[in-house]
Each structure stands twice: as structure tokens, then as C-alpha cells.
Design a protein around this motif. Structure first.
Motif, mmCIF file in Angstrom:
data_model
loop_
_atom_site.group_PDB
_atom_site.id
_atom_site.type_symbol
_atom_site.label_atom_id
_atom_site.label_comp_id
_atom_site.label_asym_id
_atom_site.label_seq_id
_atom_site.Cartn_x
_atom_site.Cartn_y
_atom_site.Cartn_z
ATOM 1 N N GLU A 176 46.916 -29.394 -59.371
ATOM 2 C CA GLU A 176 48.034 -28.333 -59.837
ATOM 3 C C GLU A 176 47.262 -27.326 -60.509
ATOM 4 O O GLU A 176 47.486 -25.972 -60.330
ATOM 5 C CB GLU A 176 49.060 -29.000 -60.418
ATOM 6 C CG GLU A 176 49.823 -29.794 -59.677
ATOM 7 C CD GLU A 176 51.133 -30.402 -60.388
ATOM 8 O OE1 GLU A 176 51.042 -30.199 -61.747
ATOM 9 O OE2 GLU A 176 52.018 -30.932 -59.694
ATOM 10 N N ASP A 179 45.294 -24.735 -58.396
ATOM 11 C CA ASP A 179 45.765 -23.783 -57.698
ATOM 12 C C ASP A 179 46.828 -22.944 -58.555
ATOM 13 O O ASP A 179 47.787 -22.248 -58.238
ATOM 14 C CB ASP A 179 46.917 -24.615 -56.796
ATOM 15 C CG ASP A 179 46.326 -25.359 -55.803
ATOM 16 O OD1 ASP A 179 45.044 -24.819 -55.554
ATOM 17 O OD2 ASP A 179 46.685 -26.010 -55.145
ATOM 18 N N LEU A 180 46.510 -23.055 -59.947
ATOM 19 C CA LEU A 180 47.295 -22.300 -60.819
ATOM 20 C C LEU A 180 47.272 -20.845 -60.602
ATOM 21 O O LEU A 180 48.158 -20.175 -60.971
ATOM 22 C CB LEU A 180 46.845 -22.716 -62.255
ATOM 23 C CG LEU A 180 48.001 -22.698 -63.627
ATOM 24 C CD1 LEU A 180 49.057 -23.381 -63.182
ATOM 25 C CD2 LEU A 180 47.026 -23.004 -64.842
ATOM 26 N N THR A 182 47.263 -19.152 -58.164
ATOM 27 C CA THR A 182 48.331 -18.905 -57.043
ATOM 28 C C THR A 182 49.766 -19.171 -57.519
ATOM 29 O O THR A 182 50.730 -18.260 -57.226
ATOM 30 C CB THR A 182 48.157 -19.587 -55.647
ATOM 31 O OG1 THR A 182 46.812 -19.389 -55.178
ATOM 32 C CG2 THR A 182 49.025 -19.192 -54.650
ATOM 33 N N THR A 183 49.879 -20.209 -58.252
ATOM 34 C CA THR A 183 51.262 -20.614 -58.449
ATOM 35 C C THR A 183 51.801 -19.975 -59.772
ATOM 36 O O THR A 183 53.106 -19.646 -59.813
ATOM 37 C CB THR A 183 51.516 -22.165 -58.475
ATOM 38 O OG1 THR A 183 50.481 -22.647 -59.702
ATOM 39 C CG2 THR A 183 50.908 -22.827 -57.205
ATOM 40 N N HIS A 184 51.035 -19.899 -60.761
ATOM 41 C CA HIS A 184 51.389 -19.144 -62.086
ATOM 42 C C HIS A 184 50.199 -18.619 -62.655
ATOM 43 O O HIS A 184 49.661 -18.945 -63.551
ATOM 44 C CB HIS A 184 51.619 -20.393 -63.066
ATOM 45 C CG HIS A 184 52.730 -21.363 -62.492
ATOM 46 N ND1 HIS A 184 52.637 -22.633 -61.761
ATOM 47 C CD2 HIS A 184 54.340 -21.386 -62.971
ATOM 48 C CE1 HIS A 184 53.704 -23.099 -61.633
ATOM 49 N NE2 HIS A 184 54.760 -22.444 -62.259
ATOM 50 N N PRO A 185 50.128 -17.451 -62.013
ATOM 51 C CA PRO A 185 49.025 -16.422 -62.380
ATOM 52 C C PRO A 185 48.956 -16.229 -64.125
ATOM 53 O O PRO A 185 47.743 -16.009 -64.663
ATOM 54 C CB PRO A 185 49.056 -15.207 -61.545
ATOM 55 C CG PRO A 185 50.529 -15.302 -61.082
ATOM 56 C CD PRO A 185 50.696 -16.706 -60.878
ATOM 57 N N HIS A 188 47.621 -19.003 -65.727
ATOM 58 C CA HIS A 188 46.310 -19.200 -65.580
ATOM 59 C C HIS A 188 45.383 -18.204 -66.407
ATOM 60 O O HIS A 188 44.267 -18.698 -66.892
ATOM 61 C CB HIS A 188 45.953 -18.883 -63.979
ATOM 62 C CG HIS A 188 44.584 -18.971 -63.554
ATOM 63 N ND1 HIS A 188 43.729 -17.733 -63.530
ATOM 64 C CD2 HIS A 188 43.613 -19.834 -63.234
ATOM 65 C CE1 HIS A 188 42.585 -18.096 -63.158
ATOM 66 N NE2 HIS A 188 42.366 -19.451 -62.977
#
Length: 252
Positions: A176, A179-180, A182-185, A188
Motif C-alpha cells: 500500500e 502504491d501511495l 498513485t492512490t494518495h499523491p 505521498h
């Protein structure tokens, strides 16, 4: 602490406990807490000392395996590094051809040594301690990429030594967080800026994890004398303690 426990399971009965006791690094009555990682500070210190000793022994064995001329070259590189640190010249030496030659020959020595079971076994100890120290460095510097990389290197050892909870959930956490972007820029970006840790002092190498911060502040105040313990039955005292907490925090 969990990873320190893995080091214990692998090396505790292989001589690590005996070395730490005989060298008087750890008292015999404290060994169980230290070797399992529950006495966290002493466990980290003990493994750092043991790792340093093994590195020195390995380097001595490496020098003995060289010709006199080659050994003198290596010793000269080491002496130059020691004298240059922490000046800019130190980093110039690290990038020099003579240092790369030393590293290449040392890697060949380790590869040759790994053909022997005992050498390979204790070399894996150095690898595990390196992962531990890189994880701590990633936290203290607020280095998000180093944090994730060290977590990834911990995973095989966590599985190998049957830490059930971390085996279940640490891979999920790592995937998770990887992929931060992409999912929660936005999150990130905050992590890349080091905001996954807490800075409580002016020392740049002193950031600590958020859960550790809570343990050292709110939870500690609620459990120790001088915090909330001892006067919680007095409503006025509790109010004064709460109202002045921000001022005491800023002073700290």
C-alpha cells in the motif's frame, strides 16, 4: 523490536548470547530482555557492538589474505579515510579508483568465504544488523524511500522466523505504501518530505516514529509520576495540567 526478535531466534543459541555475556556487554540477568528486543535500547546497542566486532575481525582476515603490498594499499586507503572524515575530501576518496579496487577485492573475499557454512552464517548476521540500522536511519532522517526499502528487506526474515502478525500485515503495509503515489499523491508528497515521523529536537538525526512519540508524550504523562498520575481525582489539578501542557511542551 520484532526484527530484533528474529535476530535472537537465528543467533541467540548459536553463540551470540555467550559472547555478549562473556564480554560483559549484557548482564546475564538482562539477557532475555535484551536478546528478544524487549529492552530496546540495550538490544540495539548490543547488536551494534557485535556487528562492529565482526566487521573488524572480517577486515583483519581480509588483510591477512592479501599480499604485503596489497595489504599496505588497503591500510593506506583506510588511514586516508579516517584522516579526511568529515571533510569533502572524504567523499572524493570514496569515489576514487583505489577505493573501488579495495571494495571489489573485499567483495571477492566475502564471496569466497561464503563457501564455508560458519562464515556464511555469521555474515548473514551482519546483513540483518545492516537492515536494522538502515531502518533506524530511515526513521531518524525522515527518509521515506529508505524506510520502505528496509521494510522490504525485513520481510523474508519475518516470514522465516514465524512472526505471524507481521507476516500477515507487513507485506500489505509495504504494498500500500509503495502504491501511495498513485492512490494518495498528496499523502505521498508529505511522506517524501519526512512527515511520517516527528521532529522533537533541533538535532537533524533525531526524528522518531509517530507511535513512539505518542508513547513518550501522552501515554507517558498518563502513566508516570509528575504526569497525570497522582492527582487525577482533583478536577482543578487536572484542568491546570491540561491548560499548561502546550506551554510545557514548547519549553521541552
Amino acid at each position: 523490536m520484532s526484527f530484533l526478535g528474529c535476530i535472537d531466534k537465528r543467533f541467540g543459541d548459536a553463540g551470540l548470547q555467550d559472547v555478549l555475556i562473556e564480554s560483559e556487554v549484557v548482564a546475564i540477568d538482562s539477557m532475555n530482555g535484551v536478546i528478544s528486543g524487549k529492552h530496546y535500547n540495550r538490544a540495539v546497542r548490543s547488536n551494534k557492538l557485535m556487528s562492529d566486532a565482526l566487521h573488524r575481525m572480517m577486515l583483519q582476515a581480509f588483510l591477512h589474505s592479501l599480499t604485503e603490498e596489497a595489504a599496505n594499499k588497503v591500510e593506506q586507503v583506510m588511514a586516508d579515510l579516517q584522516q579526511a572524515f568529515p571533510s569533502p575530501q572524504y567523499f572524493e576518496i570514496l569515489k576514487s579508483d583505489r577505493f573501488e579496487e579495495f571494495v571489489a577485492s573485499f567483495d571477492q573475499f566475502i564471496q569466497a568465504g561464503n563457501s564455508k557454512q560458519t562464515f556464511r552464517f555469521w555474515n548473514s548476521y551482519l546483513d540483518m544488523v545492516e537492515v536494522l540500522l538502515l531502518f533506524l536511519r530511515g526513521t531518524r532522517e525522515g527518509n521515506w524511500n529508505l524506510h520502505l526499502a528496509s521494510v522490504r528487506r525485513m520481510l523474508p526474515w519475518i516470514f522465516a522466523y514465524d512472526n505471524i502478525n507481521y507476516s500477515r500485515y507487513l507485506p500489505v503495509y509495504w504494498l500500500e505504501m509503495r502504491d501511495l503515489l498513485t492512490t494518495h499523491p498528496a499523502v505521498h508528497q508529505q511522506c517524501m518530505e519526512g512527515h511520517f515521523t516527528v521532529q522533537r529536537s533541533e538535532n537533524a538525526f533525531a526524528q522518531i516514529a509517530c507511535d513512539q512519540t505518542i508513547e513518550q508524550t501522552a501515554n507517558r504523562d498518563s502513566k508516570t509520576k509528575g504526569g497525570m498520575t497522582g492527582f487525577t481525582t482533583s478536577k482543578g489539578s487536572v484542568n491546570r495540567w491540561i491548560w499548561t501542557h502546550h506551554a510545557r511542551g514548547s519549553i521541552l
